[in-house]
Design a protein around this motif. Structure first.
Motif, PDB file in Angstrom:
ATOM      1  N   GLU A 177      57.546  56.416 -42.729  1.00  0.00           N
ATOM      2  CA  GLU A 177      57.831  56.852 -43.822  1.00  0.00           C
ATOM      3  C   GLU A 177      56.589  56.696 -44.855  1.00  0.00           C
ATOM      4  O   GLU A 177      56.331  57.591 -45.728  1.00  0.00           O
ATOM      5  N   ALA A 178      55.636  55.840 -44.521  1.00  0.00           N
ATOM      6  CA  ALA A 178      54.289  55.758 -45.358  1.00  0.00           C
ATOM      7  C   ALA A 178      53.334  56.753 -44.877  1.00  0.00           C
ATOM      8  O   ALA A 178      52.740  57.171 -45.985  1.00  0.00           O
ATOM      9  N   ALA A 179      53.676  57.323 -43.659  1.00  0.00           N
ATOM     10  CA  ALA A 179      52.677  58.522 -43.676  1.00  0.00           C
ATOM     11  C   ALA A 179      53.585  59.950 -43.857  1.00  0.00           C
ATOM     12  O   ALA A 179      52.663  60.844 -44.177  1.00  0.00           O
ATOM     13  N   GLY A 180      54.769  59.908 -43.248  1.00  0.00           N
ATOM     14  CA  GLY A 180      55.415  61.222 -43.448  1.00  0.00           C
ATOM     15  C   GLY A 180      56.874  60.954 -43.697  1.00  0.00           C
ATOM     16  O   GLY A 180      57.310  60.320 -44.498  1.00  0.00           O
ATOM     17  N   LEU A 196      47.844  55.570 -37.775  1.00  0.00           N
ATOM     18  CA  LEU A 196      47.385  56.191 -36.599  1.00  0.00           C
ATOM     19  C   LEU A 196      48.167  57.768 -36.643  1.00  0.00           C
ATOM     20  O   LEU A 196      47.598  58.817 -36.506  1.00  0.00           O
ATOM     21  N   LEU A 197      49.504  57.566 -37.600  1.00  0.00           N
ATOM     22  CA  LEU A 197      50.138  58.978 -37.818  1.00  0.00           C
ATOM     23  C   LEU A 197      49.383  59.742 -38.321  1.00  0.00           C
ATOM     24  O   LEU A 197      49.229  60.909 -38.159  1.00  0.00           O
ATOM     25  N   HIS A 198      48.560  59.101 -39.519  1.00  0.00           N
ATOM     26  CA  HIS A 198      47.838  60.082 -40.553  1.00  0.00           C
ATOM     27  C   HIS A 198      46.617  60.721 -39.592  1.00  0.00           C
ATOM     28  O   HIS A 198      46.329  61.703 -39.679  1.00  0.00           O
ATOM     29  N   ARG A 199      46.121  60.043 -38.571  1.00  0.00           N
ATOM     30  CA  ARG A 199      44.905  60.440 -38.007  1.00  0.00           C
ATOM     31  C   ARG A 199      45.466  61.496 -36.959  1.00  0.00           C
ATOM     32  O   ARG A 199      44.758  62.447 -36.305  1.00  0.00           O
TER      33      ARG A 199
END
Length: 639
Positions: free
Chosen positions: A112-115, A82-85
């Motif tokens: 942490e996995a996205a940013g 979701l954060l990536h999108r």
């Protein structure tokens, strides 16, 4: 990619055991590269085993909400996707404003996995939160959709228009909210749960390969007074904290723990959560208010009896509160390891806890600048109060003499000699976001200057006495407040106590002690002063006064907040001087000035000119002269 969760190689009981662990190069001993990989490994290894248990209330009879390791990993995938999108990349921050809840773990580890995740203390002012989010360039804010906890939702809505980089607010619904009851959300605000549910739950859609040197989190230090600083944690540093904690404590899938630490603080996030979840431990979250929930504290031993945690971990002030909660027959035999940190443990509290509950309190040292943990006293190792245990594997520890300004020198001290504690370690932070903040954090040759005072014993364990900034300096004589606190803390009526320096025109500072009493106990200030003075051998360190207060000022993490006590001590001194001046000029109580002391040790005295009459200006001059001798910025204001 490694596929195994963390597990202890063998029990650690001595420095020799740590050296044995160090026989293999760290690159061989620890191959996990990111916190995301930790959850991939745990999800694969433990699947349907309970990872998180959330207590809706402090009533042991109420049913909790449980998530398995597989559910947690799926939620982390969805959150990261979701954060990536939403445009979050490896260099973008995701701010988090949540109470204790299951979704916090999605925000942390998915963030942490996205940013870069940026947990925020909800008790900070709007101004400081805006400054932190602006410094971190936060792109998304994940916030609690209710004001029931510290007014979080209203605060999030106010922050929304003040952070230039913020594009989206994700609303986390309280666990007991009826579906659809939130109503329409403003533009730029979306439902976290609904959007997350639409994302893939079995992979990172970004395909990101996270390196150990990538920044995982921004944690702010302090912030209660002055400007908080943003410390950068790498994935490698956080992974090392988890790995070292598991090896030092031996925790594994047969263990469970109650994590009552706030999840914006390193203690709650890293040694208490990440380390546990890397090894298959069940982590219990005791309501949204955690250990600030009076029902949780009152029922704590009954909750232990029901949920069978194998470890108890809490700051000393919480242990002091638990010491007032009777067992009433509760079976707490599941607890085999009791630990504390964040502040030095008073000997009397340690003895009282062991006497009441049969639990020896093991101490650890942790700090934001070392990803949450620096030393650990393992199970089976018994030390005196103040002993915080062994250095971590592959880390280095020194104790050095203080220089004339109270800072670290380059002169190492022998075992038994007190000085400042320095570290180098694989979990050392990656510096502050603002490079200007790094100057005081490190020595010239790259050691972390902790500000902690301590010494090494014959077994290589670190023993702490306090903080260098808390030293009371009387006529150039350094007084360790712990000496006074241990003396008064031995009184049977004292619950908590803290010694600080009160300003003095001649000596600079004089030691005074603030104390709270055990509920139902009584003791006069004169009795307590006599008791403490008799047990402090060094004449300059004997306290000048003991002040009994209703409650001890605390930080949100549960540490005694000494800046407020120092301000209270200064106010008492100033008020006494103001009283003497008013008496000399024949002014009654109604005309006496108002005394204020702020967190930066600035003293303001406000004189009501109308009440003071023709004597207002002479009074102002007299007070300015008298108070000007104190080690304070002093301003006497005629109104």
């Amino acid at each position: 990619m490694s596929a195994a969760p963390f597990r202890a190689s063998f029990p650690i009981r001595s420095l020799d055991d740590i050296r044995k662990l160090e026989a293999a190069p760290l690159a061989e001993a620890l191959t996990v590269r990111s916190t995301y990989e930790i959850f991939r490994n745990s999800g694969a290894a433990f699947g349907d085993k309970t990872a998180l248990t959330f207590l809706r209330t402090g009533d042991p009879a109420d049913a909790p909400i449980r998530w398995s390791y597989a559910q947690l990993l799926a939620g982390i995938h969805q959150t990261a996707n979701l954060l990536h999108r939403l445009g979050v990349g490896p260099d973008d921050a995701v701010a988090v404003l949540l109470p204790g809840c299951l979704d916090y773990h999605l925000a942390l580890w998915g963030g942490e996995a996205a940013g870069i995740v940026q947990p925020l203390n909800p008790l900070l002012t709007d101004e400081k939160l805006v400054a932190l989010m602006t410094a971190g360039r936060a792109k998304v804010l994940i916030a609690y959709g209710s004001d029931a906890e510290s007014g979080m939702w209203s605060k999030a809505m106010r922050l929304r228009g003040q952070v230039p980089t913020l594009t989206t607010v994700l609303r986390v619904a309280p666990h007991d909210e009826a579906p659809g009851s939130a109503g329409d959300l403003p533009d730029g605000v979306a439902d976290f749960g609904a959007l997350r549910a639409a994302e893939p739950d079995d992979r990172l859609a970004s395909g990101r390969d996270i390196a150990p040197g990538d920044i995982a989190a921004y944690f702010h230090t302090g912030g209660t007074t002055g400007a908080p600083k943003l410390a950068r944690h790498s994935h490698g540093a956080q992974v090392f904290t988890a790995w070292a904690s598991v090896n030092m404590t031996g925790q594994g899938p047969n263990d469970a723990s109650i994590n009552g630490y706030p999840l914006f603080h390193v203690a709650g996030v890293l040694p208490a959560s990440l380390a546990s979840l890397s090894a298959g431990v069940e982590v219990i979250i005791p309501t949204t208010a955690l250990l600030r929930n009076k029902q949780v504290l009152a029922n704590y031993w009954r909750l232990v009896e029901k949920y069978r945690p194998t470890s108890l971990s809490a700051v000393p002030t919480v242990l002091a509160a638990l010491a007032n909660v009777p067992l009433d027959g509760a079976d707490i035999s599941s607890i085999n390891y009791c630990r504390t940190g964040a502040a030095v443990l008073a000997p009397e509290l340690a003895a009282r806890f062991e006497r009441l509950f049969g639990l020896h309190v093991h101490e650890s040292l942790g700090m934001t600048e070392m990803a949450g943990i620096s030393t650990i006293t393992p199970p089976g190792v018994v030390g005196p109060a103040g002993c915080v245990g062994f250095r971590l594997p592959y880390s280095q520890l020194r104790v050095v003499k203080l220089d004339a300004d109270g800072n670290a020198s380059d002169r190492d001290l022998p075992a038994g000699a007190q000085g400042m504690v320095l570290f180098k370690s694989p979990n050392l932070f990656s510096g502050f976001v603002d490079p200007a903040d790094n100057a005081k954090a490190f020595t010239a040759d790259g050691w972390l200057a902790t500000g902690d005072l301590g010494w090494l014993d014959g077994d290589g364990r670190l023993n702490l006495s306090g903080r260098s900034k808390d030293l009371i300096i009387r006529s150039g004589h350094n007084i360790d407040p712990k000496v006074i606190e241990d003396a008064l803390g031995a009184h049977p009526a004292v619950q908590l106590c803290a010694a600080v320096g009160a300003p003095d025109a001649y000596a600079g500072e004089l030691p005074v002690v603030f104390a709270t009493l055990i509920p139902g106990a009584s003791a006069s200030e004169a009795e307590l002063l006599e008791f403490a003075a008799a047990r402090v051998d060094e004449a300059p360190a004997k306290p000048r006064s003991v002040i009994v207060i209703e409650s001890m000022p605390m930080t949100n993490v549960g540490k005694i907040y000494k800046p407020e006590l120092r301000a209270m001590a200064a106010r008492r001194v100033a008020e006494a001087m103001v009283g003497e001046a008013c008496t000399e000029l024949g002014l009654d109580a109604a005309a006496r000035p108002l005394v204020e002391v702020d967190g930066d040790n600035a003293l303001k005295v406000r004189i009501d000119a109308a009440a003071a009459g023709v004597q207002a200006e002479p009074l102002r001059q007299q007070l300015q002269q008298a108070l000007g001798r104190l080690p304070f910025k002093t301003q006497v204001i005629l109104q």
